[in-house]
Write a protein that holds these residues in place. Structure first.
Motif, PDB file in Angstrom:
ATOM      1  N   GLU A  49       0.818  -1.217  -0.121  1.00  0.00           N
ATOM      2  CA  GLU A  49       0.072   0.029  -0.057  1.00  0.00           C
ATOM      3  C   GLU A  49       0.771   1.142   0.145  1.00  0.00           C
ATOM      4  OE1 GLU A  49      -2.219  -0.640   3.554  1.00  0.00           O
ATOM      5  OE2 GLU A  49      -3.587  -1.885   2.737  1.00  0.00           O
ATOM      6  N   PRO A  50       0.340   2.316  -0.561  1.00  0.00           N
ATOM      7  CA  PRO A  50       0.997   3.740  -0.541  1.00  0.00           C
ATOM      8  C   PRO A  50       1.473   4.120   1.075  1.00  0.00           C
ATOM      9  CG  PRO A  50      -0.761   3.895  -1.713  1.00  0.00           C
ATOM     10  CD  PRO A  50      -0.974   2.451  -1.189  1.00  0.00           C
ATOM     11  N   ARG A  51       2.459   4.791   1.178  1.00  0.00           N
ATOM     12  CA  ARG A  51       2.929   5.146   2.694  1.00  0.00           C
ATOM     13  C   ARG A  51       2.442   6.502   2.606  1.00  0.00           C
ATOM     14  NH1 ARG A  51       4.218   1.785   6.719  1.00  0.00           N
ATOM     15  NH2 ARG A  51       5.923   0.062   6.155  1.00  0.00           N
ATOM     16  N   ALA A  52       1.947   6.960   3.728  1.00  0.00           N
ATOM     17  CA  ALA A  52       1.610   8.289   4.079  1.00  0.00           C
ATOM     18  C   ALA A  52       1.792   8.630   5.743  1.00  0.00           C
ATOM     19  CB  ALA A  52      -0.037   8.729   3.725  1.00  0.00           C
ATOM     20  N   VAL A  53       2.155   9.586   5.930  1.00  0.00           N
ATOM     21  CA  VAL A  53       2.530  10.118   7.123  1.00  0.00           C
ATOM     22  C   VAL A  53       1.653  11.516   7.598  1.00  0.00           C
ATOM     23  CG1 VAL A  53       3.866  11.320   9.097  1.00  0.00           C
ATOM     24  CG2 VAL A  53       4.588   9.028   7.753  1.00  0.00           C
ATOM     25  N   LEU A  54       0.668  11.594   8.201  1.00  0.00           N
ATOM     26  CA  LEU A  54       0.001  12.768   8.556  1.00  0.00           C
ATOM     27  C   LEU A  54       0.515  13.523   9.785  1.00  0.00           C
ATOM     28  CD1 LEU A  54      -2.301  14.983   8.165  1.00  0.00           C
ATOM     29  CD2 LEU A  54      -3.939  13.523   9.108  1.00  0.00           C
ATOM     30  N   VAL A  55       0.998  14.623  10.046  1.00  0.00           N
ATOM     31  CA  VAL A  55       1.497  15.349  11.320  1.00  0.00           C
ATOM     32  C   VAL A  55       0.543  16.366  11.408  1.00  0.00           C
ATOM     33  CG1 VAL A  55       3.187  16.566  12.363  1.00  0.00           C
ATOM     34  CG2 VAL A  55       3.900  14.678  10.504  1.00  0.00           C
ATOM     35  N   THR A  56      -0.180  15.980  12.757  1.00  0.00           N
ATOM     36  CA  THR A  56      -1.224  16.985  13.242  1.00  0.00           C
ATOM     37  C   THR A  56      -0.490  18.017  14.166  1.00  0.00           C
ATOM     38  OG1 THR A  56      -1.692  15.312  15.094  1.00  0.00           O
ATOM     39  CG2 THR A  56      -2.978  15.223  13.085  1.00  0.00           C
ATOM     40  N   ASP A  57      -0.974  18.964  14.417  1.00  0.00           N
ATOM     41  CA  ASP A  57      -0.676  20.353  15.216  1.00  0.00           C
ATOM     42  C   ASP A  57       0.828  20.692  14.699  1.00  0.00           C
ATOM     43  OD1 ASP A  57      -2.936  20.508  16.566  1.00  0.00           O
ATOM     44  OD2 ASP A  57      -2.359  18.955  17.894  1.00  0.00           O
ATOM     45  N   ALA A  58       1.310  20.546  13.477  1.00  0.00           N
ATOM     46  CA  ALA A  58       2.441  20.682  12.981  1.00  0.00           C
ATOM     47  C   ALA A  58       3.273  22.001  13.585  1.00  0.00           C
ATOM     48  CB  ALA A  58       2.484  20.786  11.520  1.00  0.00           C
TER      49      ALA A  58
END
Length: 211
Positions: A49-58
């Protein structure tokens, strides 16, 4: 790779979801960032699967983390996604200064719905997400009743859609559904005032005066 920023955490979350599409990201709160986190984007997924990272409160990223992300942005993984979501105050004119090192190599997008755009946003959100139609008058009545917070308006649309499945939303339906809501907003004002929460009291008062 993208940096999305704005005042509404709800709108930022929705924008991140649209950016990532069907890809399910690894969600990393900024304060929990660990050195080397960008390496995960270069690691093949077990199921392809495609890799993804979501950084919250960046906006809360430490300087070392920002530097790591800036280095990654110079040569990002083409098949991976890294999205930074930053929340700013109402007077901010741009993304957080702490993320200035990312300019030039990152798509930067402001996420906001201006006041004059709210009726159109409500109508589009009602049809696209909740499966109901709302004429401009109904959208304006909902804003006058609930206020201008997109998250609260979306919640109200969900409530209306559940209470009146298949029905077009009208001003009368909005008033009937939320009869007495104005009284509750008065209580919000008085509660905030007596608890000495000045910002919340002023927001409640501004909403009442607008309505």
């Amino acid at each position: 790779m993208a940096l999305i920023w704005g005042e509404s955490s709800f709108l930022i979350r929705e924008a991140a979801r649209e950016l990532l599409g069907e890809t399910r990201p690894t969600v990393v709160p900024a304060r929990e960032w660990v050195a080397g986190s960008t390496a995960e984007l270069a690691t093949p997924s077990l199921f392809g699967e495609p890799r993804a990272v979501l950084v919250t409160d960046a906006q809360d990223l430490a300087q070392e983390a920002v530097s790591e992300v800036a280095r990654y942005a110079e040569q990002p993984e083409p098949a991976a996604s890294l999205v930074l979501a930053a929340t700013v105050g109402p007077r901010a004119k741009g993304p957080p200064r702490t993320l200035a090192a990312l300019k030039g190599n990152v798509e930067i997008r402001r996420v906001a719905v201006e006041r004059r755009e709210l009726p159109g946003w409500v109508g589009a959100r009602a049809a696209r997400v909740h499966g109901v139609s709302a004429d401009p008058r109904a959208a304006s009545t909902l804003i006058e009743t609930i206020g201008e917070d997109p998250a609260a308006l979306d919640q109200a649309l969900a409530q209306l859609a559940a209470a009146r499945p298949g029905e077009a939303l009208t001003s009368e339906a909005v008033r009937e559904q939320f009869r007495g809501f104005g009284d509750r907003r008065v209580w919000e004002l008085t509660d905030a005032a007596f608890s000495r929460n000045g910002p919340a009291a002023l927001r409640a008062l501004a909403g009442l005066l607008d309505a």
